[in-house]
Write a protein that holds these residues in place. Structure first.
Motif, PDB file in Angstrom:
ATOM      1  N   PHE A 280      32.937  16.505 -18.975  1.00 35.26           N
ATOM      2  CA  PHE A 280      32.490  16.460 -20.273  1.00 35.26           C
ATOM      3  C   PHE A 280      31.400  15.254 -20.773  1.00 35.26           C
ATOM      4  O   PHE A 280      30.479  15.572 -21.421  1.00 35.26           O
ATOM      5  N   VAL A 281      31.456  14.064 -20.092  1.00 33.88           N
ATOM      6  CA  VAL A 281      30.650  13.213 -20.147  1.00 33.88           C
ATOM      7  C   VAL A 281      29.069  13.456 -20.128  1.00 33.88           C
ATOM      8  O   VAL A 281      28.440  13.219 -21.167  1.00 33.88           O
ATOM      9  N   PRO A 282      28.580  13.692 -18.999  1.00 35.56           N
ATOM     10  CA  PRO A 282      27.358  14.173 -18.814  1.00 35.56           C
ATOM     11  C   PRO A 282      26.901  15.331 -19.920  1.00 35.56           C
ATOM     12  O   PRO A 282      25.679  15.420 -20.290  1.00 35.56           O
ATOM     13  N   LEU A 283      27.699  16.190 -19.998  1.00 39.83           N
ATOM     14  CA  LEU A 283      27.471  17.565 -20.936  1.00 39.83           C
ATOM     15  C   LEU A 283      27.277  16.974 -22.189  1.00 39.83           C
ATOM     16  O   LEU A 283      26.342  17.546 -23.048  1.00 39.83           O
ATOM     17  N   TRP A 284      28.135  16.123 -22.926  1.00 43.13           N
ATOM     18  CA  TRP A 284      28.048  16.133 -24.195  1.00 43.13           C
ATOM     19  C   TRP A 284      26.927  14.956 -24.285  1.00 43.13           C
ATOM     20  O   TRP A 284      26.352  15.064 -25.586  1.00 43.13           O
ATOM     21  N   LEU A 285      26.696  13.981 -23.595  1.00 39.68           N
ATOM     22  CA  LEU A 285      25.497  13.264 -23.776  1.00 39.68           C
ATOM     23  C   LEU A 285      24.215  14.091 -23.851  1.00 39.68           C
ATOM     24  O   LEU A 285      23.483  13.558 -24.637  1.00 39.68           O
ATOM     25  N   THR A 286      24.016  15.020 -22.981  1.00 38.18           N
ATOM     26  CA  THR A 286      22.998  15.892 -22.800  1.00 38.18           C
ATOM     27  C   THR A 286      22.545  16.711 -24.129  1.00 38.18           C
ATOM     28  O   THR A 286      21.551  16.751 -24.513  1.00 38.18           O
ATOM     29  N   CYS A 287      23.649  17.160 -24.509  1.00 40.51           N
ATOM     30  CA  CYS A 287      23.664  18.543 -25.368  1.00 40.51           C
ATOM     31  C   CYS A 287      23.875  17.839 -26.875  1.00 40.51           C
ATOM     32  O   CYS A 287      23.846  18.838 -27.657  1.00 40.51           O
ATOM     33  N   SER A 288      24.473  16.846 -27.029  1.00 41.16           N
ATOM     34  CA  SER A 288      24.905  16.364 -28.412  1.00 41.16           C
ATOM     35  C   SER A 288      24.187  14.922 -28.575  1.00 41.16           C
ATOM     36  O   SER A 288      23.705  14.833 -29.646  1.00 41.16           O
ATOM     37  N   TYR A 289      24.601  14.153 -28.090  1.00 37.80           N
ATOM     38  CA  TYR A 289      24.045  12.831 -28.296  1.00 37.80           C
ATOM     39  C   TYR A 289      22.753  12.580 -28.378  1.00 37.80           C
ATOM     40  O   TYR A 289      21.939  12.009 -29.282  1.00 37.80           O
ATOM     41  N   THR A 290      21.633  13.286 -27.323  1.00 37.15           N
ATOM     42  CA  THR A 290      20.409  13.291 -27.361  1.00 37.15           C
ATOM     43  C   THR A 290      19.727  14.122 -28.416  1.00 37.15           C
ATOM     44  O   THR A 290      18.653  13.479 -29.006  1.00 37.15           O
ATOM     45  N   VAL A 291      20.351  14.857 -29.115  1.00 37.28           N
ATOM     46  CA  VAL A 291      20.124  15.643 -30.106  1.00 37.28           C
ATOM     47  C   VAL A 291      19.868  14.544 -31.520  1.00 37.28           C
ATOM     48  O   VAL A 291      18.939  14.769 -32.137  1.00 37.28           O
ATOM     49  N   GLY A 292      20.999  13.962 -31.768  1.00 40.30           N
ATOM     50  CA  GLY A 292      21.242  13.061 -32.640  1.00 40.30           C
ATOM     51  C   GLY A 292      20.269  11.953 -32.836  1.00 40.30           C
ATOM     52  O   GLY A 292      19.642  11.557 -33.718  1.00 40.30           O
ATOM     53  N   ALA A 293      20.079  11.540 -31.451  1.00 43.66           N
ATOM     54  CA  ALA A 293      19.247  10.377 -31.486  1.00 43.66           C
ATOM     55  C   ALA A 293      17.770  10.455 -31.435  1.00 43.66           C
ATOM     56  O   ALA A 293      17.062   9.788 -32.216  1.00 43.66           O
ATOM     57  N   PHE A 294      17.299  11.624 -30.970  1.00 44.24           N
ATOM     58  CA  PHE A 294      15.884  12.194 -31.130  1.00 44.24           C
ATOM     59  C   PHE A 294      15.695  12.558 -32.588  1.00 44.24           C
ATOM     60  O   PHE A 294      14.760  12.271 -33.151  1.00 44.24           O
ATOM     61  N   SER A 295      16.457  13.114 -33.270  1.00 39.99           N
ATOM     62  CA  SER A 295      16.439  13.576 -34.567  1.00 39.99           C
ATOM     63  C   SER A 295      16.089  12.691 -35.635  1.00 39.99           C
ATOM     64  O   SER A 295      15.462  12.661 -36.560  1.00 39.99           O
ATOM     65  N   VAL A 296      16.820  11.419 -35.318  1.00 38.94           N
ATOM     66  CA  VAL A 296      16.925  10.329 -36.385  1.00 38.94           C
ATOM     67  C   VAL A 296      16.290   9.262 -35.932  1.00 38.94           C
ATOM     68  O   VAL A 296      15.229   8.502 -36.721  1.00 38.94           O
ATOM     69  N   TRP A 297      16.262   8.618 -34.689  1.00 41.03           N
ATOM     70  CA  TRP A 297      15.335   7.613 -34.183  1.00 41.03           C
ATOM     71  C   TRP A 297      14.239   7.982 -33.327  1.00 41.03           C
ATOM     72  O   TRP A 297      13.215   7.263 -33.090  1.00 41.03           O
ATOM     73  N   GLY A 298      14.145   9.091 -32.762  1.00 41.96           N
ATOM     74  CA  GLY A 298      13.202   9.527 -31.719  1.00 41.96           C
ATOM     75  C   GLY A 298      12.069  10.188 -32.259  1.00 41.96           C
ATOM     76  O   GLY A 298      11.140  10.478 -31.614  1.00 41.96           O
ATOM     77  N   GLY A 299      12.040  10.427 -33.605  1.00 38.70           N
ATOM     78  CA  GLY A 299      10.720  11.193 -34.084  1.00 38.70           C
ATOM     79  C   GLY A 299      10.999  12.460 -34.430  1.00 38.70           C
ATOM     80  O   GLY A 299      10.108  13.368 -34.929  1.00 38.70           O
ATOM     81  N   GLY A 300      12.319  12.960 -34.579  1.00 37.39           N
ATOM     82  CA  GLY A 300      12.737  14.372 -35.024  1.00 37.39           C
ATOM     83  C   GLY A 300      12.744  14.717 -36.302  1.00 37.39           C
ATOM     84  O   GLY A 300      12.093  14.018 -37.174  1.00 37.39           O
TER      85      GLY A 300
END
Length: 343
Positions: free
Chosen positions: A173-193
């Motif tokens: 679960f850990v690598p899957l959620w990091l890849t498919c969920s956390y990265t989406v939120g981080a890029f959308s708000v902090w990474g220029g999304g």
């Protein structure tokens, strides 16, 4: 006669003694504070939440719960530098996702930090809307700082499934959620999304970390299912003193959580740390007094819950402030640019 060329230097560029010790762009104070802040956030997870989780549950779940937090920290860090950092802060792939790629190369890590990687333009594609922030330290410090934020997000999520999730399932679960969920939120708000373009402000993780881990924890707990009836009838902590020790590490580590987010050691950082501690202290006191008023006695678990509530609720705005010459529609990175260049 032309002298022969010297043999190639086998020593990596970052470690050659002939290079200047301090590049022109490096600020030792900012770099030191950023690494200290990142380490404080890491201590919130290991050993902070490892101790807290292992102590707040029943004895039969203690080792499993502590190990879930420890495993998540290690797994996230490796996934982060292998592909997830660039999915969160790298060049744009989709409006909510960056391009996956390693953050391990020497050329990448020793250059000046930059965030986000992609410059943002208005709709005319020529006028720069928000220039990229360039803190005065190397990318290695930025990758580590953002990595411990990603790690604690997964560990916070773990609190929703302690005593009810198979450890092998958690490993996947850990690598899957990091890849498919956390990265989406981080890029959308902090990474220029796309949320970045809309002017969404999240100073230090109210959306990217706390909201995302809370909703994910609730959803995961729903699908995993409830604990057994006998386990839900009585669930006292197995070690109250260690629980308080873990909670204390979480509280003190929050100085790095909010104090490191201006990306520099300045006035905004100091204000964020003070605001964080005032809110945590007040929330703990209010919760304790409500326990006394409603239930006629104070509660240690209630006090810990109150402390964590205060830390979480102050995070999205601990260091946000206004300046008369800055447009009201600015996003988080715009605020950080003002902090860096006007301090």
């Amino acid at each position: 006669m032309v002298p022969p060329a010297p043999p190639p230097n086998p020593v990596p560029v970052a470690y050659r003694a002939t290079l200047p010790a301090v590049p022109d762009w490096l600020n030792k104070g900012d770099n030191a504070w950023q690494m200290v802040s990142a380490t404080l956030v890491g201590l919130q997870s290991v050993p902070g939440l490892v101790i807290l989780y292992g102590s707040i549950v029943k004895r039969k779940w203690a080792v499993n719960s502590a190990f879930m937090a420890l495993y998540a920290f290690a797994a996230v860090i490796i996934c982060w530098v292998t592909w997830a950092y660039n999915m969160s802060f790298g060049d744009k792939l989709l409006p909510f996702w960056g391009k996956a790629g390693p953050a391990l190369g020497q050329k990448f890590l020793i250059k000046q930090a930059i965030l986000p990687e992609t410059t943002q333009f208005y709709k005319n594609h020529t006028t720069v809307e928000t220039p990229t922030a360039k803190p005065l330290y190397p990318m290695a410090s930025m990758v580590w700082f953002q990595g411990v934020f990603a790690a604690i997000t997964l560990i916070l999520l773990a609190g929703s499934v302690l005593g009810r999730m198979n450890f092998r399932a958690w490993m996947m679960f850990v690598p899957l959620w990091l890849t498919c969920s956390y990265t989406v939120g981080a890029f959308s708000v902090w990474g220029g999304g796309f949320l970045f373009h809309w002017g969404v402000m999240d100073y230090s993780g109210g959306y990217v970390i706390h909201l995302s881990s809370g909703i994910a924890g609730l959803t995961t707990a729903f699908w995993v299912g409830p604990r057994l009836t006998e386990d839900r009838e009585g669930d006292p902590p197995n070690n109250v003193l260690l629980m308080l020790a873990g909670a204390g590490l979480l509280w003190m580590g929050w100085a790095g959580f909010n104090g490191g987010d201006p990306y520099t050691a300045n006035i905004d950082s100091s204000m964020a740390v003070l605001n964080t501690n005032i809110c945590a202290a007040m929330s703990l006191l209010v919760w304790t007094w409500l326990d006394v008023i409603v239930f006629k006695k104070p509660s240690v678990i209630g006090a810990v819950q109150g402390m964590i509530t205060g830390l979480v609720c102050i995070t999205p705005a601990a260091g946000n402030h206004t300046r008369s010459h800055v447009p009201s529609h600015r996003s988080l990175c715009k605020i950080r640019m003002e902090i860096i260049y006007h301090s």
